[in-house]
Structures are given as C-alpha cells and as structure tokens.
Design a protein around this motif. Structure first.
Motif: not given
Length: 155
Positions: A112-115, A117-124, A106-110
C-alpha cells in the motif's frame, strides 16, 4: 473409547501432520527463494522463517510417529506423550497464527505504501507465504483440538 478421528495414531492425524509439513515448507520456500536481503530487516519476516523452521521438523517428526502408529495399528495411549504433543501443538499453533497475521499485515503495508523494495511482485510472495503459514495454523489447531479432546480419556 473409540479413536478420535484426527488424533495421534489415526490416518486423519497423519494427514493433518503431512499437511502441516507441506504448508510450512511451502511458506519457507515462498519466503526464502529469490528475495532480497532487505526483507530480513523487518521483524515479522524473520519471525516467519524462524517459526516455520520450528513447525517443519515438529510436524515431520510427529508424522513419522503417526505413520508407525497407523502401520502398527496401535493408538497412542501414553498420557505423557500425548500431553507433550498437545503442549507442543499449542505453542506452535499460537506462533503460527501470530506470524501469519504479522507477516500479512507488513506485506500489505509495504504494498500500500508503494515501497521501492516491493517491485517484481516480491511482496505478493510474502503474502503467499503468510497464507501458507495461516493454513499451517489451521491444520495445527485442528490437530491440537483433536488431541486435546482425547487427552482426558487417558486419565
């Protein structure tokens, strides 16, 4: 029979338990600090927090038992206790593998989709949390296999 290295009551088993607890706590910390509430709208993220919340006290409790057994220089020769540990490790090992894979995907999908909510490296950070959950699984499955190998010798 000689003690199986990594089984309950050995110093290697204690190291496995402490490693499990360390990685599960670090997975929780990566997941819980500084995140927005949007992340809990995704089921795998909630599943990760719940599973690591179960693994942490299980590993710390068994680490305390292992500490006592190592200091008292007594192996665990009780069949029912070892069977309960094997079953608990098996369930938590399967859950840890499932949660690490689902959270990473799910994190990888978010990412890749340029969500938005993934700003500030939160998905990392979510990916790091999934990696820590995977390391928890690897130590938990190793502990499961060592104790499972020891279980038939007690019967």
């Amino acid at each position: 029979m000689d003690k199986q290295p990594g089984a309950m009551g050995t110093s290697a088993g204690l190291a496995l338990r402490l490693g499990q607890a360390t990685f599960s706590v670090s997975s929780l910390l990566f997941m819980c600090f500084g995140v927005s509430f949007f992340s809990y709208s995704y089921a795998p993220f909630c599943f990760l927090v719940t599973t690591m919340g179960l693994v942490t006290p299980w590993s710390l409790g068994l680490a305390m038992i292992d500490t006592f057994l190592v200091l008292a220089k007594r192996p665990s020769n009780q069949r029912r206790v070892l069977l309960a540990v094997v079953l608990g490790d098996w369930v938590l090992s399967v859950l840890s593998l499932a949660v690490s894979c689902s959270t990473a995907s799910v994190a990888d999908f978010l990412i890749a989709s340029g969500n938005v909510y993934c700003r500030d490296n939160i998905c990392l950070r979510y990916q790091l949390s999934a990696a820590m959950a995977f390391l928890t699984w690897s130590l938990s499955s190793a502990s499961l296999l060592f104790n499972l190998w020891l279980l038939p010798t007690l019967y």
